[in-house]
Design an enzyme around this catalytic site. Sequence first.
Site, PDB file in Angstrom:
ATOM      1  N   LYS A 128      -3.660   5.945  14.959  1.00 55.96           N
ATOM      2  CA  LYS A 128      -4.080   5.305  13.711  1.00 55.96           C
ATOM      3  C   LYS A 128      -5.572   5.491  13.453  1.00 55.96           C
ATOM      4  O   LYS A 128      -6.137   6.444  13.978  1.00 55.96           O
ATOM      5  CB  LYS A 128      -3.552   4.080  13.718  1.00 55.96           C
ATOM      6  CG  LYS A 128      -2.035   3.765  14.175  1.00 55.96           C
ATOM      7  CD  LYS A 128      -1.024   4.547  12.990  1.00 55.96           C
ATOM      8  CE  LYS A 128       0.293   4.513  13.268  1.00 55.96           C
ATOM      9  NZ  LYS A 128       1.126   5.127  12.174  1.00 55.96           N
ATOM     10  N   ARG A 168      -5.630   2.036  18.459  1.00 57.26           N
ATOM     11  CA  ARG A 168      -5.305   0.648  18.369  1.00 57.26           C
ATOM     12  C   ARG A 168      -4.853  -0.144  19.703  1.00 57.26           C
ATOM     13  O   ARG A 168      -4.969  -1.185  19.600  1.00 57.26           O
ATOM     14  CB  ARG A 168      -4.488   0.422  17.130  1.00 57.26           C
ATOM     15  CG  ARG A 168      -4.767   0.741  15.836  1.00 57.26           C
ATOM     16  CD  ARG A 168      -3.983   0.237  14.660  1.00 57.26           C
ATOM     17  NE  ARG A 168      -4.653   0.448  13.301  1.00 57.26           N
ATOM     18  CZ  ARG A 168      -3.903   0.480  12.046  1.00 57.26           C
ATOM     19  NH1 ARG A 168      -2.522   0.726  12.123  1.00 57.26           N
ATOM     20  NH2 ARG A 168      -4.495   0.750  10.936  1.00 57.26           N
ATOM     21  N   LYS A 206       0.762  -1.161   0.047  1.00 61.22           N
ATOM     22  CA  LYS A 206      -0.153   0.007   0.014  1.00 61.22           C
ATOM     23  C   LYS A 206       1.021   1.283   0.115  1.00 61.22           C
ATOM     24  O   LYS A 206       0.711   2.128  -0.903  1.00 61.22           O
ATOM     25  CB  LYS A 206      -0.924  -0.061   1.066  1.00 61.22           C
ATOM     26  CG  LYS A 206      -1.591   1.207   1.401  1.00 61.22           C
ATOM     27  CD  LYS A 206      -2.913   0.929   2.429  1.00 61.22           C
ATOM     28  CE  LYS A 206      -2.753   0.839   3.651  1.00 61.22           C
ATOM     29  NZ  LYS A 206      -2.095   2.163   4.432  1.00 61.22           N
ATOM     30  N   SER A 207       2.042   1.256   0.908  1.00 62.30           N
ATOM     31  CA  SER A 207       2.825   2.627   0.907  1.00 62.30           C
ATOM     32  C   SER A 207       3.576   2.652  -0.266  1.00 62.30           C
ATOM     33  O   SER A 207       3.479   3.910  -0.862  1.00 62.30           O
ATOM     34  CB  SER A 207       3.889   2.339   2.072  1.00 62.30           C
ATOM     35  OG  SER A 207       3.161   2.258   3.109  1.00 62.30           O
ATOM     36  N   ARG A 232      -7.044  -3.114  10.086  1.00 61.87           N
ATOM     37  CA  ARG A 232      -6.176  -3.939  10.751  1.00 61.87           C
ATOM     38  C   ARG A 232      -6.711  -4.510  12.015  1.00 61.87           C
ATOM     39  O   ARG A 232      -6.519  -5.900  12.316  1.00 61.87           O
ATOM     40  CB  ARG A 232      -4.816  -3.268  11.071  1.00 61.87           C
ATOM     41  CG  ARG A 232      -4.272  -2.614   9.914  1.00 61.87           C
ATOM     42  CD  ARG A 232      -2.853  -2.587   9.871  1.00 61.87           C
ATOM     43  NE  ARG A 232      -2.373  -2.016   8.783  1.00 61.87           N
ATOM     44  CZ  ARG A 232      -2.089  -2.207   7.566  1.00 61.87           C
ATOM     45  NH1 ARG A 232      -2.192  -3.719   7.344  1.00 61.87           N
ATOM     46  NH2 ARG A 232      -1.593  -1.636   6.458  1.00 61.87           N
ATOM     47  N   SER A 236       8.061   8.902  12.088  1.00 66.65           N
ATOM     48  CA  SER A 236       7.114   8.647  11.211  1.00 66.65           C
ATOM     49  C   SER A 236       7.176   8.853   9.690  1.00 66.65           C
ATOM     50  O   SER A 236       7.657  10.008   9.362  1.00 66.65           O
ATOM     51  CB  SER A 236       5.655   9.953  11.581  1.00 66.65           C
ATOM     52  OG  SER A 236       5.028  10.105  10.420  1.00 66.65           O
ATOM     53  N   GLN A 288       5.351   9.170   7.231  1.00 71.82           N
ATOM     54  CA  GLN A 288       4.198  10.218   6.434  1.00 71.82           C
ATOM     55  C   GLN A 288       4.949  11.654   6.690  1.00 71.82           C
ATOM     56  O   GLN A 288       4.863  12.358   5.983  1.00 71.82           O
ATOM     57  CB  GLN A 288       2.948   9.987   7.191  1.00 71.82           C
ATOM     58  CG  GLN A 288       2.349   8.613   6.559  1.00 71.82           C
ATOM     59  CD  GLN A 288       0.931   8.373   7.172  1.00 71.82           C
ATOM     60  OE1 GLN A 288       0.226   9.085   8.003  1.00 71.82           O
ATOM     61  NE2 GLN A 288       0.560   7.099   6.800  1.00 71.82           N
ATOM     62  N   GLY A 307      -4.372   7.941   5.734  1.00 67.83           N
ATOM     63  CA  GLY A 307      -3.651   9.006   6.191  1.00 67.83           C
ATOM     64  C   GLY A 307      -2.359   9.240   5.483  1.00 67.83           C
ATOM     65  O   GLY A 307      -1.918  10.466   5.386  1.00 67.83           O
ATOM     66  N   ASP A 317       2.342  -1.141  12.007  1.00 68.48           N
ATOM     67  CA  ASP A 317       0.915  -1.805  11.541  1.00 68.48           C
ATOM     68  C   ASP A 317       0.782  -3.053  11.916  1.00 68.48           C
ATOM     69  O   ASP A 317      -0.393  -3.600  11.723  1.00 68.48           O
ATOM     70  CB  ASP A 317       0.832  -1.231   9.970  1.00 68.48           C
ATOM     71  CG  ASP A 317       0.917   0.104   9.834  1.00 68.48           C
ATOM     72  OD1 ASP A 317       0.821   0.864  10.691  1.00 68.48           O
ATOM     73  OD2 ASP A 317       1.199   0.547   8.658  1.00 68.48           O
TER      74      ASP A 317
HETATM   75  O1  SPQ Z   1      -2.247   5.392   5.472  1.00 67.32           O
HETATM   76  P1  SPQ Z   1      -2.881   5.127   6.758  1.00 67.32           P
HETATM   77  O2  SPQ Z   1      -4.257   5.348   6.834  1.00 67.32           O
HETATM   78  O3  SPQ Z   1      -2.110   6.053   7.830  1.00 67.32           O
HETATM   79  O4  SPQ Z   1      -2.317   3.677   7.144  1.00 67.32           O
HETATM   80  C1  SPQ Z   1      -1.570   2.926   7.992  1.00 67.32           C
HETATM   81  C2  SPQ Z   1      -2.089   1.477   8.237  1.00 67.32           C
HETATM   82  O5  SPQ Z   1      -2.452   0.774   8.882  1.00 67.32           O
HETATM   83  O6  SPQ Z   1      -2.211   1.211   6.950  1.00 67.32           O
HETATM   84  C3  SPQ Z   1      -1.550   3.503   9.836  1.00 67.32           C
HETATM   85  F1  SPQ Z   1      -2.676   3.553  10.011  1.00 67.32           F
HETATM   86  O7  SPQ Z   1      -0.169   3.001   7.478  1.00 67.32           O
HETATM   87  C4  SPQ Z   1       0.865   3.955   7.846  1.00 67.32           C
HETATM   88  C5  SPQ Z   1       1.716   3.580   8.635  1.00 67.32           C
HETATM   89  O8  SPQ Z   1       1.400   3.273   9.974  1.00 67.32           O
HETATM   90  C6  SPQ Z   1       1.358   4.065   6.258  1.00 67.32           C
HETATM   91  C7  SPQ Z   1       2.759   4.844   6.310  1.00 67.32           C
HETATM   92  C8  SPQ Z   1       3.314   5.189   5.080  1.00 67.32           C
HETATM   93  O9  SPQ Z   1       3.009   4.789   4.104  1.00 67.32           O
HETATM   94  O10 SPQ Z   1       4.085   6.127   5.088  1.00 67.32           O
HETATM   95  C9  SPQ Z   1       3.293   5.150   7.390  1.00 67.32           C
HETATM   96  C10 SPQ Z   1       3.085   4.685   8.742  1.00 67.32           C
HETATM   97  O11 SPQ Z   1       2.367   5.646   9.492  1.00 67.32           O
HETATM   98  P2  SPQ Z   1       3.268   6.938  10.326  1.00 67.32           P
HETATM   99  O12 SPQ Z   1       2.686   7.804  10.846  1.00 67.32           O
HETATM  100  O13 SPQ Z   1       4.240   5.987  11.180  1.00 67.32           O
HETATM  101  O14 SPQ Z   1       4.121   7.570   9.392  1.00 67.32           O
END
Ligand code: SPQ
Length: 430
Positions: free
Chosen positions: A344, A348, A24-25, A390, A169, A171, A96, A317
């Site tokens: 999240k 969770r 997905k990422s 999840r 993070s 993201q 997110g 995750d």
């Molecule tokens: O995209 P989203 O909704 O934040 O999805 C999640 C998941 O469980 O699929 C978290 F809820 O994954 C994030 C992950 O936790 C995806 C991600 C990325 O693609 O960069 C990074 C992680 O989040 P973060 O806040 O640690 O950067």
Amino acid sequence: MQAIKKLDYAQPSLEGAIRIPGDKSVSHRSIMFGAIAEGTTTVEGFLQSDDCLSTIDCFQKLGVEIAIDGDKVKISSNGISNWKEPNEVLYTGNSGTTTRLMLGILAGSSGSSVLIGDESIQNRPMRRVTEPLKQMGAKLIGRENGQFTPIAVEGTNLQAIHYKMPVASAQVKSAILLAALNANGETVVEEIETSRDHTEKMLQHFGASIAVNDKTIRLQGGQKLKATHVVIPGDISSAAFFLVAGAIVPNSNLTLTNVGLNPTRTGIMDVLQAMGASFTVNDSENSSHEEMGTIEIQSSALIGTEIGGELIPRLIDEIPIIALLATQAKGKTIIKNAEELKVKETNRIDAVVNELKKLGANITATDDGMIIEGPTTLHGGDLLTYGDHRIGMMAAMASLITTEAVTIDNPGCIAVSYPTFFEDISSVIK
Ligand code: SPQ
């Protein structure tokens, strides 16, 4: 009224092979990078899930041509400077990743736009992204001083920053790096713990020059991305559900192919090893700078372990499914330093503890994680997903070892990351 799914697998064993669907990422990023670059980018192994389709929808509203054919996607873009100003709100759904990375991209683009997501997204914190972007000169307005969507972005000229991240993070890191591509000067990002590095890898794959030294990343602004071909590995976060099922469902033997094995994502393998699981891994690097391979796993006796520190971002995750794994391990499993779980799709920590308790698990929430004492025989129950994919998948995997049936509300939420999840379970049930 949302559907309720009854899962009554009558204590099966699991056998066979599953090809794990796209990461997905990496799928999100392939669309974003293809849209920023001028020219035609082709993608194979794309995850056609609700979250990734939200990303595609946002870019189509920005005038980028995107054609989907199964797991293949073609992105034809005139480059970020030629996107159209969208005449509709950009809807990021439950994602997110879409919301936060789009903020970074749009901050340095030339138009104005408004981002909004679903109820869960409207409660997830955005200031962690809007705050450093504002330091770069971004013009962003959102509820509670940029903490929550809807957020309006007026694209502008950005300046590079030196940013020490307060949370681990990917993201936040990615939003800053994507903004930095369009900023004047060199941006430096310092992480507190290494988070998934798909953005850094994909920047290189699209021809950008980026320097990574341990937890410090440097990116010079003004670099143009070159359209290319992207091969997406399978998502280890999806594979994790079957890794755990293979380890805890008696008499099981599963082979998972096409699994992404980027070391910033393989914390689950370290945990399985520490717990004494029986598995083998064959890995290699693919043509898009991402490792991938095949994992074979059999059920075996497990022991409790401690999970914290640098491991947390490498398995963040996977914690819901690791909690289920721990209910079947002898002794105590302690999960700590995982307070990020509270922000999240749902909280969770609370969701995992509440739902596993309903099945009879010996599990306690802590401020930054949970403590699980095993092994316990789990009985049936009516579980809630909280609209979180999840939690839904963890509940479904629990039903493979419960003595009675499990029901879950809103199974449709699983489609944000793993639309073929229930078909894949059925294909390995013996
Ligand atoms: O995209 P989203 O909704 O934040 O999805 C999640 C998941 O469980 O699929 C978290 F809820 O994954 C994030 C992950 O936790 C995806 C991600 C990325 O693609 O960069 C990074 C992680 O989040 P973060 O806040 O640690 O950067």
